[in-house]
Enzyme design. Structure first.
Site, PDB file in Angstrom:
ATOM      1  CG  ASP A  92      13.930 -15.494 -24.383  1.00  0.00           C
ATOM      2  OD1 ASP A  92      15.137 -15.226 -24.466  1.00  0.00           O
ATOM      3  OD2 ASP A  92      13.130 -14.770 -23.772  1.00  0.00           O
ATOM      4  CB  SER A  93      14.831 -16.191 -30.118  1.00  0.00           C
ATOM      5  OG  SER A  93      13.671 -15.369 -30.152  1.00  0.00           O
TER       6      SER A  93
ATOM      7  CG  ASP B  19       8.484 -19.247 -20.158  1.00  0.00           C
ATOM      8  OD1 ASP B  19       8.640 -18.064 -19.785  1.00  0.00           O
ATOM      9  OD2 ASP B  19       7.993 -19.544 -21.264  1.00  0.00           O
TER      10      ASP B  19
END
Lengths: 377, 377
Positions: B93-94, B268
């Protein structure tokens, strides 16, 4: 695989012995290290992982299991092997040691020991007969007599009193064990602290009663290693050569080698798993503390030549990270690595004894520990 | 096994899609569930166990890894795949979501977000460009753009502001990603809260920028399932059919089925591992809470027909005991069982979509959950 308990001595190399124990749940190659499965689980490892690490036998703690979930419940569920999904051999201790070390309130009398459960505060009675009954309900392949284990130092009077009481309990344990299904084994426990004459009197009296194996108890309770080794040297010659000898609660890799050299066949210890949970790895080159910041950028595995994949597959930097952020996988990997190292050490000793090269093997192992870990460039 | 990122749609069944993603670290069959490896480890499981459970891909959290042990350090150690000993695909993820949820002090500006690290209190800046750089250092097969994710409910003005900011960051992320090694993928993230027109505007604008895949963010943040499903229905038709669609942070088994039916390809969620650590098992017959005393004497496994050995090899009574005495093995076994159940569910959906029987499969799965667990006799 199911055989009645028996012990065969296969080879000797000076004082060290190579043997095999038959049990109702498969053979145990000796000298043997037993991983500790206190609450019916070797902490952090699946039974498959314990077996893959080379274990023939594990130890479970009667004290913990009789309190939770209860011996009668485990028996109703098919016994401890089924309960913990471990099809190989199990040795149970008698519960006595934990009563002494974990219960704040306890009363030792001739009939047995009464203690306050650390789980729910209830008063519980443990007699030699009840200790056998509990271990029989659990289905232990090897049961231990109830004994009284003193902390050292203790006065000569106290040591003798506890040794005599343990002997009386040994006799009652032997009688109680007559009701247990055939094929299982009962071990007596030599007591007597650091007093040679008490220890030898204990060993002789136990041999006269007659047990399937003999343990040396009351050691690894804070005394120097030299004291422990002296006592083993004084006791071992008095024990019958045809029965296995079990040094309870020992020890470090160095302890294991030194005790095998003096004729010990079996060990149990929480060190590999406990230290693994605390970030310490046992390796051919001594212990490595993964908490140490010097590992943070080290791409090397713990031991690229290990037979254990967990020692080869993860970098020290990764293990340092896992330990530092308190991830379960750190404890899992290090417990796996440590048990595998202990089992590799035992397997190495067994091979060396068979080949008559035990002294060389020990010298090489000690040279590795002395060399120590080499820091990353 | 190393291929540049690509997505092939293999079959459709009504709204549900069966596909395959190629990545530099192997293929990912979709619909896919990604286990969460927050700190470069799926909590409690070895990489071998994660793979044995059926995972093609795991997710790792940029926020945690950039703070500890640091992206530059992981890159120096060979990247995240080597670091965590996971040779298959990784999506990162970021970091934006954790900045919003874990940092007490943070400031969102056009240029990026500044926050106080929960680890050491240092102020850290995360811009769209830095988020790409960190994910590139980690070596993610699939990277995510930095976005601003609001909690629901939020005002229309706030939702629009965050959506526009996320779009501006999407453009900058796309440009920054041009410097990343070829073959890896970048996904844009649709925002807009529960407002259909904002969501569709976001999806159209992202499509115009052009990404390798599209995520729907800002859901599973407290809204009812019906709201989540409505938004998926509004957004999915606007997204290009030839790119994978990833619903972030979702969900329960029921969520997965309902979202796949509406055209989602990737998920997820921490539920299988987090609930596993808290004594809850996901099964064909719904969730089972192993803490419950009714399991204490139940010799049955969780699911004797499961494809996962951990669901067959241990009695409920044993799992109850492990959970009750807080042994690691309880968390290990239940996390293993739960991830395997999630993967079995995904595999079942994939087979059903290919065979045109998705509706039947969902009905059967729901019937199992509705039947519920049957108590021991």
């Amino acid at each position: 695989m199911s055989e009645p308990f028996a012990f065969r001595l296969l080879a000797r190399d000076d004082g060290a012995r190579r043997g095999e124990i038959a049990t109702p749940h498969g053979p145990v190659a000796t000298p043997a290290f037993m991983a500790v499965g206190t609450q019916a689980t070797v902490k952090g490892l699946t039974p498959e992982a314990v077996r893959a690490g080379g274990a023939d036998i594990v130890l479970a703690n009667t004290y913990h299991l009789m309190l939770r979930p209860g011996a009668e419940r485990i028996a109703a569920l098919g016994g401890l092997h089924t309960f913990m999904n471990w099809p190989r051999a199990i040795l149970t201790d008698s519960g006595g040691f934990q009563v002494m070390s974990l219960s704040e309130l306890r009363k030792v009398e001739d009939k047995g020991v009464t203690f306050r459960s650390h789980v729910d505060g209830a008063m519980v009675e443990l007699t030699p007969e009840r200790a056998i009954e509990v271990q029989s309900l659990l289905g232990a392949d090897i049961a231990m007599q109830l004994d009284e284990c003193l902390k050292l130092p203790a006065t000569p009077g106290e040591l003798e009193r506890a040794m005599r009481l343990s002997l009386a309990w040994a006799e009652r344990s032997k009688r109680a064990f007559e009701g247990v299904p055939k094929g299982r084994a009962l071990f007596g426990i030599v007591q007597g602290g650091d007093d040679a004459s008490l220890r030898q009197a204990s060993a002789r009296a136990l041999t006269a009663i007659g047990f399937d194996g003999y343990a040396i108890g009351g050691l690894a309770v804070g005394e120097p290693q030299a004291v422990m080794l002296r006592i083993i040297e004084e006791v071992a010659p008095v024990l019958p050569a045809g029965r296995p000898r079990y040094l309870m609660g020992v020890g470090t890799p160095e302890d294991l080698i030194a005790a095998v050299a003096r004729g010990i066949d079996m060990f149990d210890c929480v060190l590999p798993t406990r230290n693994g949970r605390h970030g310490l790895a046992f390796t051919r080159f001594g212990p490595i503390n993964l908490k140490n910041a010097r590992h943070a950028e080290d791409p090397r595995p713990l031991d690229e030549a290990s037979g254990c994949p967990a020692a080869r597959d993860y970098s020290r930097a990764y293990l340092h990270h896992l330990v530092r952020v308190n991830e379960m996988l750190g404890a899992i990997v290090l417990s796996t690595v440590n048990l595998a190292y202990y089992q590799e050490l035992m397997a190495g000793m067994r091979t060396a004894i068979s080949g008559g090269t035990f002294a060389d093997y020990c010298a090489a192992a000690r040279a590795g520990w002395e060399r120590g870990d080499i820091a990353a460039l």
